[in-house]
Design a protein around this motif. Structure first.
Motif, short mmCIF file in Angstrom:
data_model
loop_
_atom_site.label_atom_id
_atom_site.label_comp_id
_atom_site.label_asym_id
_atom_site.label_seq_id
_atom_site.Cartn_x
_atom_site.Cartn_y
_atom_site.Cartn_z
N ARG A 192 1.19 3.61 -7.35
CA ARG A 192 1.72 4.11 -6.07
C ARG A 192 3.02 4.89 -6.31
O ARG A 192 3.23 5.96 -5.74
N GLN A 246 -0.95 -1.64 -9.87
CA GLN A 246 -1.22 -0.86 -8.66
C GLN A 246 0.07 -0.30 -8.08
O GLN A 246 0.11 0.85 -7.63
N GLU A 282 -10.47 -2.40 8.35
CA GLU A 282 -9.62 -2.58 7.17
C GLU A 282 -8.31 -3.26 7.55
O GLU A 282 -7.82 -4.14 6.84
N ASP A 338 -5.30 1.10 -1.34
CA ASP A 338 -6.00 0.33 -2.36
C ASP A 338 -6.31 1.22 -3.56
O ASP A 338 -5.99 2.42 -3.57
N ILE A 339 -6.95 0.65 -4.58
CA ILE A 339 -7.21 1.38 -5.81
C ILE A 339 -8.07 2.62 -5.56
O ILE A 339 -7.82 3.70 -6.11
N GLU A 394 -1.42 -6.30 -9.37
CA GLU A 394 -0.54 -5.77 -8.33
C GLU A 394 0.57 -4.93 -8.94
O GLU A 394 0.96 -3.88 -8.41
N GLU A 427 -8.39 4.47 -2.89
CA GLU A 427 -7.61 5.53 -2.25
C GLU A 427 -6.64 6.18 -3.23
O GLU A 427 -6.49 7.41 -3.26
#
Length: 328
Positions: free
Chosen positions: A278, A274, A51, A304-305, A271, A307
Protein backbone atom coordinates in the motif's frame (compact mmCIF):
# COMPACT_ATOMS: atom_id res chain seq x y z
CA UNK A 1 -9.41 -10.79 15.86
CA UNK A 2 -12.66 -11.72 17.54
CA UNK A 3 -14.72 -11.06 14.39
CA UNK A 4 -12.31 -13.22 12.39
CA UNK A 5 -12.65 -15.91 15.05
CA UNK A 6 -16.46 -15.88 14.76
CA UNK A 7 -16.28 -16.14 10.98
CA UNK A 8 -13.67 -18.92 11.10
CA UNK A 9 -15.70 -20.98 13.57
CA UNK A 10 -18.95 -20.52 11.64
CA UNK A 11 -17.36 -21.63 8.36
CA UNK A 12 -15.30 -24.43 9.91
CA UNK A 13 -18.52 -26.01 11.13
CA UNK A 14 -21.20 -25.18 8.61
CA UNK A 15 -19.23 -25.38 5.38
CA UNK A 16 -19.40 -29.12 6.08
CA UNK A 17 -22.75 -30.30 4.80
CA UNK A 18 -23.32 -32.85 7.58
CA UNK A 19 -23.18 -30.05 10.16
CA UNK A 20 -25.05 -27.52 7.99
CA UNK A 21 -27.89 -30.01 7.47
CA UNK A 22 -28.47 -30.21 11.22
CA UNK A 23 -28.60 -26.44 11.61
CA UNK A 24 -30.94 -26.00 8.64
CA UNK A 25 -33.27 -28.77 9.82
CA UNK A 26 -33.39 -27.08 13.23
CA UNK A 27 -34.08 -23.61 11.85
CA UNK A 28 -36.55 -24.31 9.03
CA UNK A 29 -40.28 -24.77 9.69
CA UNK A 30 -41.10 -28.51 9.87
CA UNK A 31 -43.49 -28.40 6.90
CA UNK A 32 -40.69 -26.99 4.73
CA UNK A 33 -37.86 -29.06 6.19
CA UNK A 34 -39.80 -32.29 5.60
CA UNK A 35 -39.94 -31.56 1.86
CA UNK A 36 -36.17 -31.04 1.47
CA UNK A 37 -33.87 -33.94 0.74
CA UNK A 38 -30.94 -33.13 3.02
CA UNK A 39 -29.15 -36.30 1.91
CA UNK A 40 -28.04 -34.50 -1.24
CA UNK A 41 -27.31 -31.11 0.35
CA UNK A 42 -24.41 -29.45 -1.46
CA UNK A 43 -22.28 -26.42 -0.63
CA UNK A 44 -22.24 -23.85 -3.45
CA UNK A 45 -19.20 -21.65 -4.07
CA UNK A 46 -19.15 -17.92 -3.48
CA UNK A 47 -20.04 -15.22 -0.99
CA UNK A 48 -22.71 -12.60 -1.68
CA UNK A 49 -22.26 -10.24 1.27
CA UNK A 50 -21.39 -6.57 0.71
CA UNK A 51 -17.62 -6.11 1.03
CA UNK A 52 -18.15 -3.37 3.63
CA UNK A 53 -20.29 -5.69 5.78
CA UNK A 54 -17.98 -8.71 5.92
CA UNK A 55 -16.90 -7.68 9.42
CA UNK A 56 -20.53 -8.24 10.50
CA UNK A 57 -21.93 -10.90 8.16
CA UNK A 58 -20.71 -14.31 6.98
CA UNK A 59 -22.63 -16.43 4.49
CA UNK A 60 -22.87 -19.90 3.00
CA UNK A 61 -25.07 -21.05 0.12
CA UNK A 62 -26.37 -24.61 -0.26
CA UNK A 63 -28.59 -26.43 -2.72
CA UNK A 64 -30.78 -29.46 -2.14
CA UNK A 65 -33.54 -31.24 -4.01
CA UNK A 66 -37.15 -30.54 -3.14
CA UNK A 67 -39.39 -32.73 -5.26
CA UNK A 68 -38.21 -32.51 -8.85
CA UNK A 69 -36.54 -29.13 -8.41
CA UNK A 70 -33.55 -27.86 -6.48
CA UNK A 71 -33.93 -25.19 -3.82
CA UNK A 72 -31.18 -22.86 -2.61
CA UNK A 73 -30.71 -22.44 1.14
CA UNK A 74 -28.87 -19.25 2.04
CA UNK A 75 -27.40 -19.24 5.55
CA UNK A 76 -26.31 -15.82 6.81
CA UNK A 77 -24.51 -15.50 10.12
CA UNK A 78 -24.81 -12.10 11.77
CA UNK A 79 -22.03 -11.55 14.29
CA UNK A 80 -22.67 -8.10 15.67
CA UNK A 81 -23.88 -6.83 19.01
CA UNK A 82 -26.94 -4.98 17.66
CA UNK A 83 -29.94 -5.95 15.55
CA UNK A 84 -29.97 -4.94 11.86
CA UNK A 85 -33.47 -3.48 11.24
CA UNK A 86 -32.96 -3.57 7.44
CA UNK A 87 -31.92 -7.23 7.42
CA UNK A 88 -34.72 -8.22 5.02
CA UNK A 89 -33.55 -5.56 2.55
CA UNK A 90 -29.93 -6.74 2.82
CA UNK A 91 -31.09 -10.30 2.23
CA UNK A 92 -33.03 -9.21 -0.85
CA UNK A 93 -29.84 -7.70 -2.28
CA UNK A 94 -27.90 -10.89 -1.58
CA UNK A 95 -30.67 -13.02 -3.08
CA UNK A 96 -30.64 -10.94 -6.27
CA UNK A 97 -26.87 -11.49 -6.51
CA UNK A 98 -27.40 -15.24 -6.14
CA UNK A 99 -29.99 -15.21 -8.93
CA UNK A 100 -27.69 -13.12 -11.13
CA UNK A 101 -24.91 -15.63 -10.52
CA UNK A 102 -27.30 -18.47 -11.39
CA UNK A 103 -28.34 -16.81 -14.66
CA UNK A 104 -24.70 -16.20 -15.60
CA UNK A 105 -24.05 -19.91 -15.15
CA UNK A 106 -27.28 -20.94 -16.90
CA UNK A 107 -27.69 -18.52 -19.83
CA UNK A 108 -31.07 -18.78 -21.46
CA UNK A 109 -32.77 -20.02 -18.30
CA UNK A 110 -36.38 -18.82 -18.07
CA UNK A 111 -36.97 -19.68 -14.40
CA UNK A 112 -35.18 -18.98 -11.12
CA UNK A 113 -34.44 -21.38 -8.28
CA UNK A 114 -36.26 -20.73 -5.02
CA UNK A 115 -34.05 -19.23 -2.30
CA UNK A 116 -34.85 -19.75 1.38
CA UNK A 117 -32.93 -17.20 3.50
CA UNK A 118 -31.93 -18.28 7.02
CA UNK A 119 -30.33 -15.87 9.53
CA UNK A 120 -28.26 -17.26 12.40
CA UNK A 121 -28.17 -14.46 14.94
CA UNK A 122 -26.58 -13.75 18.30
CA UNK A 123 -26.56 -10.40 20.07
CA UNK A 124 -26.66 -9.07 23.60
CA UNK A 125 -30.45 -8.79 23.82
CA UNK A 126 -31.69 -10.98 20.99
CA UNK A 127 -33.58 -10.19 17.80
CA UNK A 128 -35.99 -7.28 18.23
CA UNK A 129 -36.97 -6.37 14.69
CA UNK A 130 -39.15 -7.70 11.89
CA UNK A 131 -38.37 -10.74 9.78
CA UNK A 132 -40.47 -9.93 6.69
CA UNK A 133 -39.69 -7.55 3.86
CA UNK A 134 -43.21 -6.09 3.93
CA UNK A 135 -42.64 -4.70 7.41
CA UNK A 136 -39.96 -2.37 6.00
CA UNK A 137 -42.38 -0.59 3.67
CA UNK A 138 -43.52 2.81 4.88
CA UNK A 139 -47.25 2.06 4.65
CA UNK A 140 -50.12 1.71 7.08
CA UNK A 141 -51.75 -1.70 7.41
CA UNK A 142 -54.56 -0.98 4.98
CA UNK A 143 -52.23 0.34 2.32
CA UNK A 144 -49.89 -2.60 2.82
CA UNK A 145 -52.74 -5.01 2.16
CA UNK A 146 -53.79 -3.05 -0.93
CA UNK A 147 -50.33 -3.15 -2.54
CA UNK A 148 -49.55 -6.65 -1.26
CA UNK A 149 -49.33 -8.46 -4.61
CA UNK A 150 -47.36 -5.65 -6.24
CA UNK A 151 -44.29 -5.47 -3.97
CA UNK A 152 -41.66 -8.02 -2.95
CA UNK A 153 -42.92 -10.29 -0.17
CA UNK A 154 -40.82 -12.76 1.77
CA UNK A 155 -39.96 -13.64 5.36
CA UNK A 156 -36.55 -14.91 6.39
CA UNK A 157 -36.07 -17.78 8.82
CA UNK A 158 -34.51 -16.63 12.09
CA UNK A 159 -32.46 -18.81 14.43
CA UNK A 160 -31.79 -16.50 17.38
CA UNK A 161 -29.11 -18.03 19.60
CA UNK A 162 -29.41 -15.09 21.99
CA UNK A 163 -32.69 -16.48 23.33
CA UNK A 164 -31.59 -20.11 23.54
CA UNK A 165 -30.68 -21.66 26.89
CA UNK A 166 -27.60 -23.86 27.09
CA UNK A 167 -29.77 -26.88 27.86
CA UNK A 168 -31.85 -26.30 24.72
CA UNK A 169 -28.74 -25.95 22.57
CA UNK A 170 -27.33 -29.14 24.00
CA UNK A 171 -30.57 -31.02 23.27
CA UNK A 172 -30.76 -30.02 19.59
CA UNK A 173 -30.83 -32.89 17.10
CA UNK A 174 -27.54 -31.95 15.49
CA UNK A 175 -24.00 -33.27 15.48
CA UNK A 176 -22.04 -32.84 18.71
CA UNK A 177 -19.61 -30.50 16.97
CA UNK A 178 -22.44 -28.30 15.66
CA UNK A 179 -23.95 -27.99 19.13
CA UNK A 180 -20.56 -27.04 20.57
CA UNK A 181 -20.12 -24.40 17.88
CA UNK A 182 -23.54 -22.87 18.58
CA UNK A 183 -22.77 -22.86 22.30
CA UNK A 184 -19.50 -21.01 21.64
CA UNK A 185 -21.25 -18.46 19.41
CA UNK A 186 -24.06 -18.10 21.96
CA UNK A 187 -21.53 -16.92 24.58
CA UNK A 188 -19.15 -15.16 22.19
CA UNK A 189 -19.59 -11.80 23.93
CA UNK A 190 -19.14 -13.22 27.41
CA UNK A 191 -15.89 -15.22 27.15
CA UNK A 192 -15.83 -15.68 30.91
CA UNK A 193 -18.97 -17.80 30.53
CA UNK A 194 -17.25 -20.08 28.04
CA UNK A 195 -14.67 -20.92 30.69
CA UNK A 196 -17.11 -21.01 33.60
CA UNK A 197 -19.57 -23.38 31.87
CA UNK A 198 -17.02 -25.55 30.10
CA UNK A 199 -17.27 -28.43 32.56
CA UNK A 200 -20.90 -29.09 31.63
CA UNK A 201 -19.94 -29.57 27.97
CA UNK A 202 -17.00 -31.94 28.35
CA UNK A 203 -19.23 -34.96 27.69
CA UNK A 204 -20.16 -33.47 24.33
CA UNK A 205 -16.50 -32.75 23.64
CA UNK A 206 -15.75 -36.41 24.27
CA UNK A 207 -18.38 -37.25 21.64
CA UNK A 208 -16.63 -34.92 19.19
CA UNK A 209 -13.26 -36.44 20.03
CA UNK A 210 -14.52 -39.91 19.09
CA UNK A 211 -16.01 -38.75 15.76
CA UNK A 212 -14.06 -38.80 12.47
CA UNK A 213 -11.68 -35.82 12.36
CA UNK A 214 -12.69 -35.11 15.95
CA UNK A 215 -9.26 -33.98 17.12
CA UNK A 216 -9.10 -31.21 14.50
CA UNK A 217 -12.70 -30.19 15.22
CA UNK A 218 -11.85 -29.80 18.89
CA UNK A 219 -8.74 -27.76 18.11
CA UNK A 220 -11.09 -25.39 16.27
CA UNK A 221 -13.15 -25.04 19.46
CA UNK A 222 -10.09 -24.53 21.67
CA UNK A 223 -8.64 -21.92 19.31
CA UNK A 224 -11.93 -20.04 19.33
CA UNK A 225 -12.15 -19.96 23.13
CA UNK A 226 -8.55 -18.75 23.35
CA UNK A 227 -9.09 -16.13 20.64
CA UNK A 228 -12.26 -14.70 22.21
CA UNK A 229 -10.38 -14.26 25.48
CA UNK A 230 -7.60 -12.33 23.75
CA UNK A 231 -8.08 -9.23 25.91
CA UNK A 232 -6.52 -11.14 28.79
CA UNK A 233 -2.95 -12.39 28.99
CA UNK A 234 -2.57 -15.40 26.72
CA UNK A 235 -0.72 -17.50 29.30
CA UNK A 236 -3.35 -16.74 31.94
CA UNK A 237 -6.22 -17.73 29.63
CA UNK A 238 -4.41 -20.92 28.66
CA UNK A 239 -3.93 -21.90 32.29
CA UNK A 240 -7.55 -21.16 33.14
CA UNK A 241 -8.72 -23.19 30.15
CA UNK A 242 -6.52 -26.12 31.16
CA UNK A 243 -7.88 -25.91 34.71
CA UNK A 244 -11.49 -25.83 33.49
CA UNK A 245 -11.06 -28.70 31.02
CA UNK A 246 -8.85 -31.02 33.04
CA UNK A 247 -5.57 -32.84 32.49
CA UNK A 248 -6.92 -35.21 29.82
CA UNK A 249 -7.35 -32.30 27.39
CA UNK A 250 -3.94 -30.70 27.98
CA UNK A 251 -2.16 -31.93 24.85
CA UNK A 252 -4.95 -30.85 22.50
CA UNK A 253 -5.40 -27.44 24.13
CA UNK A 254 -1.68 -26.67 24.08
CA UNK A 255 -1.53 -27.76 20.43
CA UNK A 256 -4.43 -25.41 19.59
CA UNK A 257 -2.70 -22.56 21.44
CA UNK A 258 0.52 -23.15 19.49
CA UNK A 259 -1.43 -23.11 16.20
CA UNK A 260 -3.11 -19.86 17.19
CA UNK A 261 0.25 -18.21 17.97
CA UNK A 262 1.76 -19.41 14.68
CA UNK A 263 -1.28 -18.27 12.72
CA UNK A 264 -1.00 -14.86 14.37
CA UNK A 265 2.63 -14.62 13.28
CA UNK A 266 1.72 -15.54 9.70
CA UNK A 267 -1.17 -13.08 9.59
CA UNK A 268 1.11 -10.39 11.00
CA UNK A 269 3.66 -11.10 8.28
CA UNK A 270 1.01 -11.02 5.55
CA UNK A 271 -0.42 -7.77 6.87
CA UNK A 272 3.08 -6.27 7.02
CA UNK A 273 3.74 -7.19 3.39
CA UNK A 274 0.33 -5.87 2.34
CA UNK A 275 0.92 -2.61 4.19
CA UNK A 276 4.27 -2.27 2.44
CA UNK A 277 2.57 -2.65 -0.93
CA UNK A 278 0.00 0.00 0.00
CA UNK A 279 2.81 2.39 0.97
CA UNK A 280 4.63 1.76 -2.33
CA UNK A 281 1.46 2.28 -4.38
CA UNK A 282 0.71 5.57 -2.60
CA UNK A 283 4.23 6.78 -3.40
CA UNK A 284 3.80 5.84 -7.07
CA UNK A 285 0.41 7.55 -7.27
CA UNK A 286 1.81 10.67 -5.63
CA UNK A 287 4.73 10.75 -8.04
CA UNK A 288 2.39 10.55 -11.05
CA UNK A 289 -0.61 12.61 -9.96
CA UNK A 290 0.65 14.89 -7.20
CA UNK A 291 -1.04 15.35 -3.82
CA UNK A 292 -3.67 12.65 -3.36
CA UNK A 293 -7.19 13.40 -2.06
CA UNK A 294 -8.06 11.84 1.29
CA UNK A 295 -10.65 9.56 -0.34
CA UNK A 296 -8.00 8.01 -2.63
CA UNK A 297 -5.61 7.44 0.27
CA UNK A 298 -8.41 5.81 2.26
CA UNK A 299 -9.27 3.49 -0.65
CA UNK A 300 -5.67 2.34 -1.00
CA UNK A 301 -5.32 1.79 2.74
CA UNK A 302 -8.48 -0.36 2.75
CA UNK A 303 -7.60 -2.31 -0.40
CA UNK A 304 -7.13 -6.05 -0.52
CA UNK A 305 -4.39 -7.88 -2.41
CA UNK A 306 -6.43 -8.23 -5.62
CA UNK A 307 -7.12 -4.49 -5.74
CA UNK A 308 -3.49 -3.61 -5.00
CA UNK A 309 -2.39 -5.92 -7.83
CA UNK A 310 -4.84 -4.35 -10.26
CA UNK A 311 -3.97 -0.76 -9.37
CA UNK A 312 -0.22 -1.42 -9.39
CA UNK A 313 -0.52 -2.67 -12.98
CA UNK A 314 -2.41 0.47 -14.02
CA UNK A 315 -0.37 3.12 -12.22
CA UNK A 316 2.22 3.52 -14.98
CA UNK A 317 -0.19 3.72 -17.93
CA UNK A 318 -3.59 5.01 -16.75
CA UNK A 319 -4.10 8.69 -17.75
CA UNK A 320 -5.81 9.78 -14.50
CA UNK A 321 -6.00 8.82 -10.84
CA UNK A 322 -9.67 7.90 -11.32
CA UNK A 323 -8.69 5.49 -14.09
CA UNK A 324 -6.19 3.77 -11.80
CA UNK A 325 -8.70 3.28 -9.01
CA UNK A 326 -11.70 2.48 -11.18
CA UNK A 327 -13.59 -0.77 -10.75
CA UNK A 328 -12.70 -3.69 -13.09
Amino acid sequence: MQTNAHDALFKAAFSQVEHAAGELRQALPPELSSRINFADLRLCPGSFVDEALKERHSDLLFSASMGEARVLLYLLFEHQSTVEPLMAFRLLRYMVRIWEHHLAEHPGSKRLPAIVPVVLHHSERGWASGTSFEELLDLDEGARIAVGEHVPRFRFVLDDLSQEADEALKARRMSAFSRLVLWCLRHAREPEELLARLGKWLDLMNDVRRAPNGAEALRTIWRYILATNERDEADEVLQRLLAAAGESWKEEIVSAADQLVERGRQEGLREGLQQGRRHMLLRQLGARFGALPDAAVARVNAADIAELDRWSERVLTAPTLADVLSEP
